[in-house]
Enzyme design. Structure first.
Site, PDB file in Angstrom:
ATOM      1  N   ARG A 192      10.181  -6.908  20.603  1.00 33.10           N
ATOM      2  CA  ARG A 192       9.944  -5.733  19.762  1.00 33.10           C
ATOM      3  C   ARG A 192      10.113  -4.504  20.639  1.00 33.10           C
ATOM      4  O   ARG A 192       9.471  -4.395  21.693  1.00 33.10           O
ATOM      5  CB  ARG A 192       8.544  -5.733  19.157  1.00 33.10           C
ATOM      6  CG  ARG A 192       8.151  -4.334  18.649  1.00 33.10           C
ATOM      7  CD  ARG A 192       6.907  -4.280  17.842  1.00 33.10           C
ATOM      8  NE  ARG A 192       7.114  -4.886  16.542  1.00 33.10           N
ATOM      9  CZ  ARG A 192       6.331  -4.635  15.480  1.00 33.10           C
ATOM     10  NH1 ARG A 192       5.320  -3.790  15.578  1.00 33.10           N
ATOM     11  NH2 ARG A 192       6.567  -5.210  14.325  1.00 33.10           N
ATOM     12  N   HIS A 205      14.543  -4.639  11.079  1.00 34.67           N
ATOM     13  CA  HIS A 205      13.296  -5.426  11.163  1.00 34.67           C
ATOM     14  C   HIS A 205      13.537  -6.762  10.439  1.00 34.67           C
ATOM     15  O   HIS A 205      12.975  -7.038   9.379  1.00 34.67           O
ATOM     16  CB  HIS A 205      12.147  -4.641  10.513  1.00 34.67           C
ATOM     17  CG  HIS A 205      10.786  -5.135  10.872  1.00 34.67           C
ATOM     18  ND1 HIS A 205      10.564  -6.204  11.726  1.00 34.67           N
ATOM     19  CD2 HIS A 205       9.543  -4.719  10.480  1.00 34.67           C
ATOM     20  CE1 HIS A 205       9.262  -6.409  11.839  1.00 34.67           C
ATOM     21  NE2 HIS A 205       8.625  -5.529  11.108  1.00 34.67           N
ATOM     22  N   GLN A 254      10.804  -9.397   9.238  1.00 31.15           N
ATOM     23  CA  GLN A 254      10.067  -8.861   8.092  1.00 31.15           C
ATOM     24  C   GLN A 254      10.780  -9.238   6.786  1.00 31.15           C
ATOM     25  O   GLN A 254      10.141  -9.533   5.768  1.00 31.15           O
ATOM     26  CB  GLN A 254       9.975  -7.332   8.230  1.00 31.15           C
ATOM     27  CG  GLN A 254       9.247  -6.630   7.107  1.00 31.15           C
ATOM     28  CD  GLN A 254       7.739  -6.763   7.193  1.00 31.15           C
ATOM     29  OE1 GLN A 254       7.164  -6.517   8.231  1.00 31.15           O
ATOM     30  NE2 GLN A 254       7.108  -7.148   6.108  1.00 31.15           N
ATOM     31  N   ASP A 303       6.854   2.228   3.126  1.00 36.87           N
ATOM     32  CA  ASP A 303       6.529   2.035   4.549  1.00 36.87           C
ATOM     33  C   ASP A 303       5.932   3.358   5.037  1.00 36.87           C
ATOM     34  O   ASP A 303       5.964   4.368   4.310  1.00 36.87           O
ATOM     35  CB  ASP A 303       7.828   1.687   5.307  1.00 36.87           C
ATOM     36  CG  ASP A 303       7.609   1.348   6.781  1.00 36.87           C
ATOM     37  OD1 ASP A 303       6.443   1.166   7.195  1.00 36.87           O
ATOM     38  OD2 ASP A 303       8.617   1.273   7.524  1.00 36.87           O
ATOM     39  N   CYS A 311       5.175  -3.212   4.291  1.00 36.94           N
ATOM     40  CA  CYS A 311       5.209  -4.082   5.471  1.00 36.94           C
ATOM     41  C   CYS A 311       3.924  -3.984   6.292  1.00 36.94           C
ATOM     42  O   CYS A 311       3.605  -4.892   7.048  1.00 36.94           O
ATOM     43  CB  CYS A 311       6.425  -3.754   6.324  1.00 36.94           C
ATOM     44  SG  CYS A 311       6.534  -2.030   6.790  1.00 36.94           S
ATOM     45  N   ARG A 328       4.394 -13.353   6.896  1.00 35.78           N
ATOM     46  CA  ARG A 328       5.074 -13.086   8.173  1.00 35.78           C
ATOM     47  C   ARG A 328       4.963 -14.301   9.094  1.00 35.78           C
ATOM     48  O   ARG A 328       5.905 -14.654   9.797  1.00 35.78           O
ATOM     49  CB  ARG A 328       4.462 -11.870   8.889  1.00 35.78           C
ATOM     50  CG  ARG A 328       4.617 -10.523   8.207  1.00 35.78           C
ATOM     51  CD  ARG A 328       6.041 -10.061   8.095  1.00 35.78           C
ATOM     52  NE  ARG A 328       6.779 -10.104   9.359  1.00 35.78           N
ATOM     53  CZ  ARG A 328       6.586  -9.275  10.395  1.00 35.78           C
ATOM     54  NH1 ARG A 328       5.719  -8.295  10.320  1.00 35.78           N
ATOM     55  NH2 ARG A 328       7.309  -9.400  11.508  1.00 35.78           N
TER      56      ARG A 328
HETATM   57  N1  NVA Z   1       8.952   1.635  10.107  1.00 40.02           N
HETATM   58  C1  NVA Z   1       7.748   1.185  10.762  1.00 40.02           C
HETATM   59  C2  NVA Z   1       7.548  -0.274  10.519  1.00 40.02           C
HETATM   60  C3  NVA Z   1       6.291  -0.843  11.088  1.00 40.02           C
HETATM   61  C4  NVA Z   1       6.143  -2.326  10.857  1.00 40.02           C
HETATM   62  C5  NVA Z   1       7.822   1.492  12.247  1.00 40.02           C
HETATM   63  O1  NVA Z   1       8.885   1.257  12.841  1.00 40.02           O
HETATM   64  O2  NVA Z   1       6.833   1.968  12.801  1.00 40.02           O
HETATM   65  N1   CP Z   2       4.904  -5.241   9.560  1.00 37.28           N
HETATM   66  C1   CP Z   2       4.772  -5.283  10.887  1.00 37.28           C
HETATM   67  O1   CP Z   2       5.738  -5.474  11.629  1.00 37.28           O
HETATM   68  O2   CP Z   2       3.503  -5.116  11.341  1.00 37.28           O
HETATM   69  P1   CP Z   2       3.057  -4.947  12.852  1.00 37.28           P
HETATM   70  O3   CP Z   2       3.621  -3.637  13.343  1.00 37.28           O
HETATM   71  O4   CP Z   2       1.564  -4.974  12.823  1.00 37.28           O
HETATM   72  O5   CP Z   2       3.633  -6.089  13.651  1.00 37.28           O
END
Ligand code: NVA
Ligand code: CP
Length: 335
Positions: free
Chosen positions: A105, A132, A135, A228, A269, A314
């Site tokens: 990540r 993502h 997800q 989101d 998400c 997930r």
């Molecule tokens: N768009 C958000 C998704 C978090 C799971 C981010 O990148 O912070």
């Molecule tokens: N939806 C998601 O990716 O959550 P986290 O950022 O908690 O991993």
């Protein structure tokens, strides 16, 4: 053929392959609920690389790896040399010589791609600024689990339309045969490049793609309303400016009614700003007098909202992705 492959972005996989992963998610969920062992990765070691914070993705990879009989090892950004003292290539070669699979990540999609290129083991993208993908398997499984089908449904994503989740939803829905709308102000709509990728799939799947700032037209008839956060991890922007742009796009009772359907489901998400019970939520309430951002507390907690089922899924979907790419499963007729 899945064995040894990375899961870096949805477009690397065919519709049939994505549907297989979605189906395997349901199967593994059943095995888990029935306490039937499924240790397809027994004896394997999994590296969990996190440049950004996470609750769901980290927890899901950890529990999924354990359920599969593998050992997960968390390597946070401050724990290892990656990026500070060591290149992606060198890190990848070392991790690949010790671990059997790597979750990443982070910020740049290129880092995920390079980890896969140089490590020689499957790399699973746990979120980058661009996509993502893990997800998506959970999200479309959640939709399938609820409606019993995917094709022909309409998903409307509303909010920041050019973040990783919006990009992934647009392209994945188009691949899977789900009509998709991105409802966002013009400056927060997907790039031409992402729209072009999705359009090619949409033509092939015979689905409609709409990118619009017209809220009424965008949500009318939607089976799934998805949102989101308005500011994604790593974005350095004026929060107030984003709030001003996106407040009309908040999921609330009024917006829900604009779907014209009562059976529409709400997905997010997560994490979500639906109250003031977070540090940021409390700060925003104090500064701007707003107690809810992308979704109201009422909508978040409503019976239409499947966000916690989606969150649980997930784990099952990440398990499916790891098992399919590293578990030597017999997978016939999936190309
Ligand atoms: N768009 C958000 C998704 C978090 C799971 C981010 O990148 O912070
Ligand atoms: N939806 C998601 O990716 O959550 P986290 O950022 O908690 O991993």
């Amino acid at each position: 053929m899945f064995q040894g492959r990375s899961f870096l972005k949805e477009i690397d996989f065919t519709k049939k392959e994505l549907n297989y992963l979605i189906g395997l998610t349901g199967h593994l969920k059943q095995l888990k609920k029935q306490n039937i062992p499924h240790e397809y990765l027994k004896g394997k070691n999994i590296a969990l690389l996190f440049e950004k914070t996470s609750t769901r993705t980290r927890a899901a990879f950890t529990v999924a790896a354990n359920d599969l009989g593998a050992h997960p090892e968390f390597l946070g950004k401050d724990d290892i040399q990656l990026g500070h003292k060591e290149s992606t290539e060198d890190t990848a070669k070392i991790l690949g010589s010790m671990f059997d699979g790597i979750e990443f990540r982070g910020f740049k999609q290129a880092v995920a791609e390079d980890l896969a290129k140089y490590s020689g083991v499957p790399v699973w993208n746990g979120l980058t600024d661009r996509w993502h993908p893990t997800q998506m398997i959970a999200d479309f499984y959640t939709i399938l689990e609820h409606f019993g089908k995917l094709e022909g449904l309409t998903l409307a994503y509303i909010g920041d339309g050019r973040n990783n989740v919006a990009n992934s939803l647009l392209v994945t829905a188009a691949i899977l045969g789900v009509n998709v709308r991105i409802v966002a102000p013009k400056k927060l709509q997907p790039t031409e490049e992402i729209q072009e990728i999705a359009t090619v799939y949409a033509i092939n799947s015979n689905v409609e793609i709409i990118v619009t700032d017209d809220i009424e037209a965008g949500v009318l008839g939607a089976d799934v309303l998805y949102t989101d956060v308005w500011v994604s991890m790593g974005e350095e922007i004026d929060f107030k400016a984003r709030i001003d742009d996106l407040l009309p796009y908040q999921i609330n009772a009024e917006l829900f009614a604009k779907t014209g359907k009562s059976e529409t489901i709400i997905l997010h998400c997560l994490p979500a700003f639906h109250d003031t019970k977070t540090k940021t939520g409390a700060q925003i309430a104090e500064l701007y007098g707003l107690t809810e951002l992308e979704i109201t507390d009422e909508a978040f907690r409503s019976t239409s909202s499947l966000v916690f089922t989606q969150g649980e899924n997930r784990m099952h979907s990440i398990k499916a992705i790891m098992a399919a790419t590293l578990g030597n499963l017999y997978i016939p007729n999936v190309e």
